[in-house]
Design an enzyme around this catalytic site. Structure first.
Site, PDB file in Angstrom:
ATOM      1  N   LYS A  14       0.721  -0.921   0.308  1.00 19.37           N
ATOM      2  CA  LYS A  14      -0.194  -0.132  -0.225  1.00 19.37           C
ATOM      3  C   LYS A  14       1.081   0.967  -0.103  1.00 19.37           C
ATOM      4  O   LYS A  14       2.023   0.974  -0.172  1.00 19.37           O
ATOM      5  CB  LYS A  14      -1.183   0.092   1.099  1.00 19.37           C
TER       6      LYS A  14
HETATM    7  C1  LIG Z   1      -5.598  -4.361   1.030  1.00 18.59           C
HETATM    8  C2  LIG Z   1      -7.163  -3.741   0.640  1.00 18.59           C
HETATM    9  C3  LIG Z   1      -8.384  -4.207   1.674  1.00 18.59           C
HETATM   10  C4  LIG Z   1      -8.229  -4.615   2.922  1.00 18.59           C
HETATM   11  O1  LIG Z   1      -6.476  -4.639   3.999  1.00 18.59           O
HETATM   12  P1  LIG Z   1      -5.585  -5.920   4.330  1.00 18.59           P
HETATM   13  O2  LIG Z   1      -4.627  -4.699   5.418  1.00 18.59           O
HETATM   14  O3  LIG Z   1      -4.932  -6.516   3.707  1.00 18.59           O
HETATM   15  O4  LIG Z   1      -6.953  -6.627   4.817  1.00 18.59           O
HETATM   16  C5  LIG Z   1      -9.596  -3.559   2.088  1.00 18.59           C
HETATM   17  N1  LIG Z   1      -9.971  -2.929   0.922  1.00 18.59           N
HETATM   18  C6  LIG Z   1      -9.061  -2.325  -0.811  1.00 18.59           C
HETATM   19  C7  LIG Z   1      -9.925  -2.126  -1.562  1.00 18.59           C
HETATM   20  C8  LIG Z   1      -7.623  -3.397  -0.735  1.00 18.59           C
HETATM   21  O5  LIG Z   1      -6.982  -2.752  -1.783  1.00 18.59           O
END
Ligand SMILES: *Cc1c(COP(=O)(O)O)cnc(C)c1O
Length: 369
Positions: free
Chosen positions: A184
């Protein structure tokens, strides 16, 4: 020389190492500690909200938001058909039903027009997703939500720092859920955050995050809560990353702009588009090739891989997955576009020469599509 260009990788500097080591040495290794408090305060400041609450990951942040909003069995929650599966799974965890709506072809975000048609007497909330770094059209979504008295949870997992006018995502709904997974915009390894201006909601979420332990009476619990806490070690890394977020966002923009220059004029290809009212943070550089099917897309990706270039496909429509199966005719834009998209390497430390190489490979492949 065999190249390997990954799709994504975190940017780790001495600051992340120093802060994390400091947290380890302090002995505050679990979920109490100075870095937790700092990360929450500084992230709230960054988003322009009164409160921020760390969680173990982004999926928990979504689930906890829904639980704190009182959503459960028998309720319906509107989510876009085009998103990472976590958005819908979090709804399912509560016992509620995700109702899938279509997206806008330009932004790839939830189409506000489709929300009203999906509202029933059971609808309690909407989760717009700021997909690939582009904010959903929150002004229109909020207006519809307010007409129908719906709770709005932004899924901002892919869009830290994205804006509508001068307002940052995280401050645009009743609450928002962020992720700090390794790929991210900023990362804590695994991790998440809820932001909100609503004090009562914040207190409820905070209590539920810690098994709903009574504030006055320790080990007294009035309802079934969760352990969705983040560790101080993760928060230390988060504080370091957040101090660098302007630099990281600038990097994402530069990477996108170089791709855009190098790929301009390629027939049938479009990169991420940005609405006039939006500031896109370009979490992923998305190459969309008009009209290609899944087989062709797989062939292009295999070809890129042979040249040492990692890529990833767009998400499948949730309505194609076994647990959320639904009539594809209900979300035609999602079904038309999902097979056209390939995300290209956009990790922070990618070199300009590597971007140019990826573009050259993509151009040479696409002449044979
Ligand atoms: C990465 C992501 C999540 C979930 O996050 P995690 O930290 O991996 O649980 C939720 N929604 C979207 C759109 C994502 O890209």
């Amino acid at each position: 020389m065999i190249k390997h260009i990954p799709i994504s990788a975190p940017s780790i500097t001495q600051k992340e190492i120093d802060f994390t080591l400091d947290a380890v040495r302090s002995g505050w290794v679990s979920s109490l500690g100075e870095y937790i408090t700092r990360f929450e305060q500084e992230f709230a400041d960054f988003c322009g909200t009164s409160y921020a609450l760390t969680t173990s990951n982004g999926t928990c942040a979504l689930h906890l938001s829904l639980a704190a909003a009182g959503i459960g069995t028998g309720d319906e929650v509107i989510v876009p058909d085009f998103t990472f599966v976590a958005t819908a799974n979090a709804v399912s965890y509560t016992g509620a039903k995700p109702v899938l709506v279509d997206i806008e072809p330009d932004t790839l975000c939830m189409d506000p027009e489709k929300i009203s048609e999906a509202v029933t007497s059971r609808t309690k909330a909407i989760i717009p997703v700021h997909i690939f770094g582009h904010p959903a059209d929150m002004d229109r979504i909020n207006a519809i939500a307010s007409d129908h008295n719906l709770f709005v949870i932004e899924d901002a997992a892919e869009a830290h720092g994205a804006q509508i006018d001068s307002r940052r995502v995280g401050s645009l709904g009743h609450c928002a859920a962020f992720s700090f997974y390794g790929n991210k915009i900023i990362t804590t390894g695994e991790g998440g955050m809820i932001t909100t201006d609503d004090e009562k909601f914040y207190q409820t979420a905070r209590q539920l995050r810690d098994h709903s332990m009574d504030k006055e009476k320790r080990y007294w619990h009035n309802e079934i809560g969760f352990n969705y806490r983040m560790t101080n070690l993760q928060a230390a890394m988060g504080v370091a990353q957040l101090e660098r977020i302007d630099e990281l966002l600038a990097r994402k923009r530069d990477i996108f702009e170089r791709y855009a220059r190098r790929l301009s004029g390629m027939p049938r290809l479009r990169l991420n588009r940005t609405a006039s009212w939006a500031k896109n943070v370009y979490w992923m550089v998305c190459a969309q090739i008009e009209g290609i099917d899944e087989t062709t897309r797989e062939r292009i990706m295999a070809n890129l891989r042979q040249h040492g270039v990692d890529s990833r496909p767009y998400f499948y429509p949730l309505s194609d997955l076994p647990m959320y199966r639904n009539d594809p005719a209900k979300t035609p834009v999602t079904h038309r576009l999902y097979s056209e998209g390939i995300c290209l390497p956009s990790f922070f430390d990618i070199k300009e020469s590597e971007i140019d190489y990826v573009c050259d490979v993509l151009r040479s492949i696409s002449t044979s599509i």
